[in-house]
Design a protein around this motif. Structure first.
Motif, PDB file in Angstrom:
ATOM      1  N   GLU A  33      32.092  46.528  65.166  1.00 28.29           N
ATOM      2  CA  GLU A  33      32.463  47.731  65.906  1.00 28.29           C
ATOM      3  C   GLU A  33      32.938  47.370  67.317  1.00 28.29           C
ATOM      4  O   GLU A  33      33.907  47.934  67.826  1.00 28.29           O
ATOM      5  N   TRP A  34      32.244  46.444  67.969  1.00 29.85           N
ATOM      6  CA  TRP A  34      32.657  45.995  69.314  1.00 29.85           C
ATOM      7  C   TRP A  34      34.058  45.405  69.272  1.00 29.85           C
ATOM      8  O   TRP A  34      34.889  45.700  70.140  1.00 29.85           O
ATOM      9  N   SER A  35      34.336  44.593  68.274  1.00 30.47           N
ATOM     10  CA  SER A  35      35.642  43.962  68.153  1.00 30.47           C
ATOM     11  C   SER A  35      36.736  45.012  67.971  1.00 30.47           C
ATOM     12  O   SER A  35      37.827  44.911  68.547  1.00 30.47           O
ATOM     13  N   ARG A  36      36.431  46.046  67.182  1.00 27.67           N
ATOM     14  CA  ARG A  36      37.388  47.131  66.992  1.00 27.67           C
ATOM     15  C   ARG A  36      37.637  47.861  68.306  1.00 27.67           C
ATOM     16  O   ARG A  36      38.784  48.218  68.641  1.00 27.67           O
ATOM     17  N   CYS A  37      36.584  48.063  69.072  1.00 25.86           N
ATOM     18  CA  CYS A  37      36.716  48.756  70.360  1.00 25.86           C
ATOM     19  C   CYS A  37      37.526  47.936  71.365  1.00 25.86           C
ATOM     20  O   CYS A  37      38.238  48.504  72.198  1.00 25.86           O
ATOM     21  N   VAL A  38      37.414  46.619  71.304  1.00 27.15           N
ATOM     22  CA  VAL A  38      38.208  45.754  72.184  1.00 27.15           C
ATOM     23  C   VAL A  38      39.699  46.005  71.950  1.00 27.15           C
ATOM     24  O   VAL A  38      40.478  46.151  72.896  1.00 27.15           O
TER      25      VAL A  38
ATOM     26  N   GLN B 293      29.579  27.413  70.321  1.00 32.31           N
ATOM     27  CA  GLN B 293      29.920  28.178  71.515  1.00 32.31           C
ATOM     28  C   GLN B 293      30.506  29.554  71.187  1.00 32.31           C
ATOM     29  O   GLN B 293      30.131  30.565  71.779  1.00 32.31           O
ATOM     30  N   GLU B 294      31.431  29.600  70.233  1.00 30.54           N
ATOM     31  CA  GLU B 294      32.103  30.867  69.931  1.00 30.54           C
ATOM     32  C   GLU B 294      31.121  31.906  69.394  1.00 30.54           C
ATOM     33  O   GLU B 294      31.225  33.094  69.715  1.00 30.54           O
ATOM     34  N   ILE B 295      30.167  31.461  68.582  1.00 22.33           N
ATOM     35  CA  ILE B 295      29.168  32.388  68.047  1.00 22.33           C
ATOM     36  C   ILE B 295      28.296  32.919  69.175  1.00 22.33           C
ATOM     37  O   ILE B 295      27.993  34.120  69.234  1.00 22.33           O
TER      38      ILE B 295
ATOM     39  N   LEU C 182      44.085  39.994  69.985  1.00 26.54           N
ATOM     40  CA  LEU C 182      43.229  40.722  70.927  1.00 26.54           C
ATOM     41  C   LEU C 182      41.753  40.503  70.613  1.00 26.54           C
ATOM     42  O   LEU C 182      40.931  40.433  71.521  1.00 26.54           O
ATOM     43  N   LYS C 183      41.400  40.402  69.337  1.00 29.54           N
ATOM     44  CA  LYS C 183      40.017  40.144  68.959  1.00 29.54           C
ATOM     45  C   LYS C 183      39.596  38.734  69.349  1.00 29.54           C
ATOM     46  O   LYS C 183      38.441  38.487  69.705  1.00 29.54           O
ATOM     47  N   ASN C 184      40.533  37.814  69.293  1.00 33.42           N
ATOM     48  CA  ASN C 184      40.274  36.420  69.621  1.00 33.42           C
ATOM     49  C   ASN C 184      40.142  36.211  71.125  1.00 33.42           C
ATOM     50  O   ASN C 184      39.381  35.354  71.593  1.00 33.42           O
ATOM     51  N   PHE C 185      40.874  37.012  71.895  1.00 36.85           N
ATOM     52  CA  PHE C 185      41.025  36.760  73.324  1.00 36.85           C
ATOM     53  C   PHE C 185      39.718  36.775  74.120  1.00 36.85           C
ATOM     54  O   PHE C 185      39.467  35.843  74.904  1.00 36.85           O
ATOM     55  N   PRO C 186      38.849  37.801  74.007  1.00 35.43           N
ATOM     56  CA  PRO C 186      37.639  37.806  74.845  1.00 35.43           C
ATOM     57  C   PRO C 186      36.738  36.598  74.603  1.00 35.43           C
ATOM     58  O   PRO C 186      36.130  36.077  75.546  1.00 35.43           O
TER      59      PRO C 186
ATOM     60  N   SER D 153      35.505  34.791  60.298  1.00 34.47           N
ATOM     61  CA  SER D 153      35.419  36.256  60.311  1.00 34.47           C
ATOM     62  C   SER D 153      35.257  36.841  61.705  1.00 34.47           C
ATOM     63  O   SER D 153      35.401  38.052  61.886  1.00 34.47           O
ATOM     64  N   LEU D 154      34.947  35.992  62.689  1.00 35.68           N
ATOM     65  CA  LEU D 154      34.894  36.489  64.064  1.00 35.68           C
ATOM     66  C   LEU D 154      36.212  37.139  64.453  1.00 35.68           C
ATOM     67  O   LEU D 154      36.247  38.043  65.286  1.00 35.68           O
ATOM     68  N   TYR D 155      37.302  36.665  63.847  1.00 36.52           N
ATOM     69  CA  TYR D 155      38.627  37.167  64.205  1.00 36.52           C
ATOM     70  C   TYR D 155      39.262  37.942  63.055  1.00 36.52           C
ATOM     71  O   TYR D 155      40.475  38.012  62.938  1.00 36.52           O
ATOM     72  N   ASP D 156      38.389  38.501  62.199  1.00 44.91           N
ATOM     73  CA  ASP D 156      38.817  39.444  61.159  1.00 44.91           C
ATOM     74  C   ASP D 156      39.798  38.822  60.167  1.00 44.91           C
ATOM     75  O   ASP D 156      40.830  39.417  59.837  1.00 44.91           O
TER      76      ASP D 156
END
Length: 254
Positions: free
Chosen positions: A139-144, A46-48, A173-177, A103-106
């Motif tokens: 890049e999207w994660s950084r923008c979030v 799901q997360e992917i 914040l990266k994890n939240f969306p 790595s989804l959450y850096d």
């Protein structure tokens, strides 16, 4: 269940008071009543799927749409040759699975190495492979994070907010969306399941345990799978496939 108990809007039941929070062997105490069965239905990766769709990362979407996203990541990154499978490259797949989810959450390279059980250099290498393969997502994660910090607000797809306290961790914040969208999907599926008359025993992070009458087993399970896929489509615009484990009376959950 402590509904909406977490920052992301997910349930947050006390570990010791929830059958799916304690040691796995204790789940064997779950037994359907006579004439009934229980089915554990969960969203696959799901997360992917959520991360891929929200970020519009084409490589990550391709990885999810394939039968095995971890093998797909391995092939895309060059760690696994084309045509490789779970059977032919089990060790590489394990590395890719841990790396992709963490790595989804850096996660840092050193922390990743600990999870992989490998030297720090391997953790750094796997982290680079992730960032090089899924550049759009990174890049999207950084923008979030930048958006949240600059605007002092961040909300899920269905408008659940996070409290931006001072010095909040960027990884939160990266994890939240992603986790928040997962919570929204769960909430939508819960509503649809209740409206359809399905007996939900409990929600479990990214899954449901439902109860069915044995003569209606196939119909009930298929209906719930359709509901869960529909909920994902309604919330993020992408169907997320599901997997099922079912146990008829007198068998117990395994």
């Amino acid at each position: 269940l402590n509904p909406l108990g977490s920052k992301t809007g997910r349930n947050q039941p006390p570990t010791k008071q929830f059958i799916f929070g304690v040691s796995k062997w204790l789940r064997g105490f779950v037994k359907p009543p006579s004439g009934h069965g229980v089915a554990y239905i969960d969203w696959v990766s799901q997360e992917i799927a959520i991360a891929a769709h929200l970020s519009k990362d084409k490589n990550m979407i391709t990885a999810y749409m394939n039968e095995d996203p971890y093998i797909s990541f391995g092939v895309q990154s060059g760690l696994i040759p084309p045509g490789g499978t779970k059977k032919t490259h089990p060790d590489e797949r394990r590395l890719c699975k841990i790396c992709l989810l963490a790595s989804l959450y850096d996660i840092s390279g050193d922390s990743l190495a600990l999870r992989l059980g490998k030297p720090p250099a391997v953790g750094q290498q796997m982290r680079r492979l992730f960032r090089d393969t899924f550049k759009t997502y990174v890049e999207w994660s950084r923008c979030v994070v930048n958006f949240a910090l600059q605007n002092e607000r961040l909300r899920t797809v269905l408008n659940w907010p996070i409290n931006l306290r001072p010095n909040i961790n960027p990884r939160t914040l990266k994890n939240f969306p992603i986790q928040g969208a997962g919570a929204n999907i769960m909430q939508m599926a819960s509503i649809l399941a209740m409206e359809a008359g399905i007996q939900v025993a409990c929600p479990v992070h990214d899954a449901f345990l439902i109860i069915y009458r044995i003569p209606e087993k196939k119909e009930t399970i298929q209906k719930m799978q359709h509901i869960m896929e529909t909920a994902a489509k309604l919330v993020i615009g992408l169907k997320i496939r599901t997997d099922v484990k079912a146990f008829d009376y007198p068998n117990r959950y395994r």
